[in-house]
Design a protein around this motif. Structure first.
Motif, PDB file in Angstrom:
ATOM      1  N   PRO A  41      39.404  65.469  49.531  1.00 48.12           N
ATOM      2  CA  PRO A  41      39.704  64.136  48.976  1.00 48.12           C
ATOM      3  C   PRO A  41      41.190  63.924  48.702  1.00 48.12           C
ATOM      4  CG  PRO A  41      37.763  65.056  47.925  1.00 48.12           C
ATOM      5  CD  PRO A  41      38.369  66.154  48.762  1.00 48.12           C
ATOM      6  N   GLY A  42      41.653  62.708  48.999  1.00 47.84           N
ATOM      7  CA  GLY A  42      43.030  62.328  48.736  1.00 47.84           C
ATOM      8  C   GLY A  42      43.200  61.871  47.295  1.00 47.84           C
ATOM      9  N   GLU A  43      44.394  61.406  46.995  1.00 47.22           N
ATOM     10  CA  GLU A  43      44.682  60.956  45.632  1.00 47.22           C
ATOM     11  C   GLU A  43      43.944  59.659  45.311  1.00 47.22           C
ATOM     12  OE1 GLU A  43      48.638  58.815  44.939  1.00 47.22           O
ATOM     13  OE2 GLU A  43      49.052  59.958  46.763  1.00 47.22           O
ATOM     14  N   ILE A  44      43.721  59.426  44.027  1.00 44.23           N
ATOM     15  CA  ILE A  44      43.077  58.189  43.579  1.00 44.23           C
ATOM     16  C   ILE A  44      44.143  57.111  43.444  1.00 44.23           C
ATOM     17  CG2 ILE A  44      41.811  57.072  41.702  1.00 44.23           C
ATOM     18  CD1 ILE A  44      40.479  59.778  41.161  1.00 44.23           C
ATOM     19  N   TYR A  45      43.898  55.974  44.079  1.00 41.16           N
ATOM     20  CA  TYR A  45      44.806  54.830  44.005  1.00 41.16           C
ATOM     21  C   TYR A  45      44.233  53.793  43.043  1.00 41.16           C
ATOM     22  CZ  TYR A  45      46.985  56.660  48.247  1.00 41.16           C
ATOM     23  OH  TYR A  45      47.626  57.449  49.157  1.00 41.16           O
ATOM     24  N   ASN A  46      45.114  53.172  42.294  1.00 43.27           N
ATOM     25  CA  ASN A  46      44.765  52.055  41.420  1.00 43.27           C
ATOM     26  C   ASN A  46      45.954  51.101  41.511  1.00 43.27           C
ATOM     27  OD1 ASN A  46      43.966  50.268  39.462  1.00 43.27           O
ATOM     28  ND2 ASN A  46      43.508  51.826  37.932  1.00 43.27           N
ATOM     29  N   GLN A  47      45.974  50.322  42.573  1.00 43.73           N
ATOM     30  CA  GLN A  47      47.155  49.557  42.955  1.00 43.73           C
ATOM     31  C   GLN A  47      47.251  48.204  42.253  1.00 43.73           C
ATOM     32  OE1 GLN A  47      45.467  50.803  46.771  1.00 43.73           O
ATOM     33  NE2 GLN A  47      47.493  50.297  47.553  1.00 43.73           N
ATOM     34  N   VAL A  48      48.478  47.703  42.176  1.00 47.86           N
ATOM     35  CA  VAL A  48      48.719  46.380  41.590  1.00 47.86           C
ATOM     36  C   VAL A  48      48.551  45.273  42.625  1.00 47.86           C
ATOM     37  CG1 VAL A  48      50.236  47.267  39.787  1.00 47.86           C
ATOM     38  CG2 VAL A  48      51.215  46.508  41.969  1.00 47.86           C
ATOM     39  N   GLN A  49      48.322  45.636  43.895  1.00 46.30           N
ATOM     40  CA  GLN A  49      48.107  44.652  44.959  1.00 46.30           C
ATOM     41  C   GLN A  49      46.648  44.654  45.386  1.00 46.30           C
ATOM     42  OE1 GLN A  49      49.763  47.565  45.751  1.00 46.30           O
ATOM     43  NE2 GLN A  49      51.904  47.116  46.006  1.00 46.30           N
ATOM     44  N   ASP A  50      46.201  43.518  45.937  1.00 45.66           N
ATOM     45  CA  ASP A  50      44.936  43.485  46.660  1.00 45.66           C
ATOM     46  C   ASP A  50      45.148  44.239  47.966  1.00 45.66           C
ATOM     47  OD1 ASP A  50      43.519  41.852  44.825  1.00 45.66           O
ATOM     48  OD2 ASP A  50      44.355  40.046  45.711  1.00 45.66           O
ATOM     49  N   GLU A  51      44.082  44.869  48.470  1.00 52.19           N
ATOM     50  CA  GLU A  51      44.190  45.635  49.712  1.00 52.19           C
ATOM     51  C   GLU A  51      43.010  45.292  50.618  1.00 52.19           C
ATOM     52  OE1 GLU A  51      44.343  50.286  51.239  1.00 52.19           O
ATOM     53  OE2 GLU A  51      44.272  49.851  49.104  1.00 52.19           O
ATOM     54  N   ILE A  64      34.969  54.217  46.201  1.00 52.70           N
ATOM     55  CA  ILE A  64      35.514  53.045  45.525  1.00 52.70           C
ATOM     56  C   ILE A  64      34.760  52.934  44.210  1.00 52.70           C
ATOM     57  CG2 ILE A  64      35.885  50.552  45.617  1.00 52.70           C
ATOM     58  CD1 ILE A  64      35.999  50.820  48.662  1.00 52.70           C
ATOM     59  N   GLU A  65      35.508  53.119  43.125  1.00 54.92           N
ATOM     60  CA  GLU A  65      34.916  53.303  41.806  1.00 54.92           C
ATOM     61  C   GLU A  65      33.920  54.453  41.910  1.00 54.92           C
ATOM     62  OE1 GLU A  65      33.962  49.150  40.849  1.00 54.92           O
ATOM     63  OE2 GLU A  65      35.707  49.192  39.508  1.00 54.92           O
ATOM     64  N   THR A  66      32.635  54.250  41.813  1.00 54.03           N
ATOM     65  CA  THR A  66      31.660  55.354  41.914  1.00 54.03           C
ATOM     66  C   THR A  66      30.827  55.280  43.194  1.00 54.03           C
ATOM     67  OG1 THR A  66      30.020  54.087  40.671  1.00 54.03           O
ATOM     68  CG2 THR A  66      31.470  55.544  39.402  1.00 54.03           C
ATOM     69  N   LEU A  77      37.149  46.307  54.911  1.00 56.57           N
ATOM     70  CA  LEU A  77      36.728  45.929  53.570  1.00 56.57           C
ATOM     71  C   LEU A  77      37.918  45.495  52.738  1.00 56.57           C
ATOM     72  CD1 LEU A  77      37.061  48.513  51.197  1.00 56.57           C
ATOM     73  CD2 LEU A  77      35.854  49.509  53.117  1.00 56.57           C
ATOM     74  N   PHE A  78      37.603  44.774  51.675  1.00 57.02           N
ATOM     75  CA  PHE A  78      38.595  44.273  50.729  1.00 57.02           C
ATOM     76  C   PHE A  78      38.455  45.064  49.438  1.00 57.02           C
ATOM     77  CE2 PHE A  78      39.529  41.393  47.152  1.00 57.02           C
ATOM     78  CZ  PHE A  78      40.871  41.167  47.405  1.00 57.02           C
ATOM     79  N   ILE A  79      39.584  45.553  48.931  1.00 52.59           N
ATOM     80  CA  ILE A  79      39.605  46.293  47.668  1.00 52.59           C
ATOM     81  C   ILE A  79      40.490  45.504  46.702  1.00 52.59           C
ATOM     82  CG2 ILE A  79      40.148  48.470  46.535  1.00 52.59           C
ATOM     83  CD1 ILE A  79      39.987  49.768  49.390  1.00 52.59           C
ATOM     84  N   PRO A  80      39.887  44.888  45.683  1.00 53.55           N
ATOM     85  CA  PRO A  80      40.685  44.107  44.731  1.00 53.55           C
ATOM     86  C   PRO A  80      41.675  44.985  43.968  1.00 53.55           C
ATOM     87  CG  PRO A  80      38.336  43.630  44.487  1.00 53.55           C
ATOM     88  CD  PRO A  80      38.459  44.827  45.387  1.00 53.55           C
ATOM     89  N   ARG A  81      42.781  44.379  43.563  1.00 53.45           N
ATOM     90  CA  ARG A  81      43.787  45.104  42.768  1.00 53.45           C
ATOM     91  C   ARG A  81      43.138  45.759  41.551  1.00 53.45           C
ATOM     92  NH1 ARG A  81      47.837  40.583  42.048  1.00 53.45           N
ATOM     93  NH2 ARG A  81      46.746  39.865  43.878  1.00 53.45           N
ATOM     94  N   HIS A  82      43.700  46.881  41.148  1.00 52.63           N
ATOM     95  CA  HIS A  82      43.242  47.665  39.994  1.00 52.63           C
ATOM     96  C   HIS A  82      41.815  48.194  40.144  1.00 52.63           C
ATOM     97  CE1 HIS A  82      46.940  46.816  37.991  1.00 52.63           C
ATOM     98  NE2 HIS A  82      46.735  45.507  38.071  1.00 52.63           N
ATOM     99  N   HIS A  85      40.187  53.861  43.834  1.00 51.16           N
ATOM    100  CA  HIS A  85      39.592  54.244  45.112  1.00 51.16           C
ATOM    101  C   HIS A  85      40.374  55.397  45.725  1.00 51.16           C
ATOM    102  CE1 HIS A  85      42.798  51.435  46.215  1.00 51.16           C
ATOM    103  NE2 HIS A  85      42.789  51.988  47.415  1.00 51.16           N
ATOM    104  N   ARG A  86      39.707  56.113  46.635  1.00 51.45           N
ATOM    105  CA  ARG A  86      40.373  57.195  47.374  1.00 51.45           C
ATOM    106  C   ARG A  86      39.620  57.472  48.658  1.00 51.45           C
ATOM    107  NH1 ARG A  86      39.131  62.903  44.313  1.00 51.45           N
ATOM    108  NH2 ARG A  86      36.922  62.541  43.931  1.00 51.45           N
ATOM    109  N   VAL A  87      40.317  58.126  49.565  1.00 50.36           N
ATOM    110  CA  VAL A  87      39.709  58.583  50.814  1.00 50.36           C
ATOM    111  C   VAL A  87      39.158  59.980  50.551  1.00 50.36           C
ATOM    112  CG1 VAL A  87      40.098  59.090  53.238  1.00 50.36           C
ATOM    113  CG2 VAL A  87      41.347  57.219  52.153  1.00 50.36           C
ATOM    114  N   LEU A  88      37.873  60.160  50.801  1.00 55.39           N
ATOM    115  CA  LEU A  88      37.250  61.469  50.593  1.00 55.39           C
ATOM    116  C   LEU A  88      37.493  62.396  51.778  1.00 55.39           C
ATOM    117  CD1 LEU A  88      33.851  60.329  49.043  1.00 55.39           C
ATOM    118  CD2 LEU A  88      35.835  61.307  47.846  1.00 55.39           C
TER     119      LEU A  88
END
Length: 102
Positions: A41-51, A64-66, A77-82, A85-88
């Motif tokens: 697994p990679g690092e957990i991101y919690n970004q200030v931007q939408d992705e 993504i979350e759980t 897919l769309f990942i809302p800001r904050h 999520h991470r790549v496993l």
């Protein structure tokens, strides 16, 4: 100046690493090509931007979350800001297009 580049000519990452290449960026938008080869697994991101991400090639498993999600080429897919999520994990040839907006 007009410049033509090609996503598929870039180098591949080493095992358990990612390569981020900015394709376009302005004040409110960033587009990246992301090459991944993750067996852990990679690092957990919690970004200030939408992705918004599109998997162009390879396979990937995200958290993504759980929720765990499997992606194949063409999935996006769309990942809302904050949203944590991470790549496993990914296949050796995972290529993503990521669009980030503020």
């Amino acid at each position: 100046m007009i410049s033509i580049n090609n996503l598929y000519r870039e180098q591949n990452p080493r095992e358990n690493s990612e390569i981020f290449s900015t394709l376009f960026q302005n004040d409110s938008l960033k587009i990246e090509a992301i090459r991944s080869w993750l067996k852990t697994p990679g690092e957990i991101y919690n970004q200030v931007q939408d992705e918004w991400v599109l998997l162009l090639s390879g396979e990937a498993q995200l958290e993504i979350e759980t929720l765990e999600i499997s992606l194949k080429p063409g999935d996006y897919l769309f990942i809302p800001r904050h949203t944590p999520h991470r790549v496993l994990s990914t296949s050796q040839n995972a290529l993503w297009l990521g669009v980030f907006s503020s």
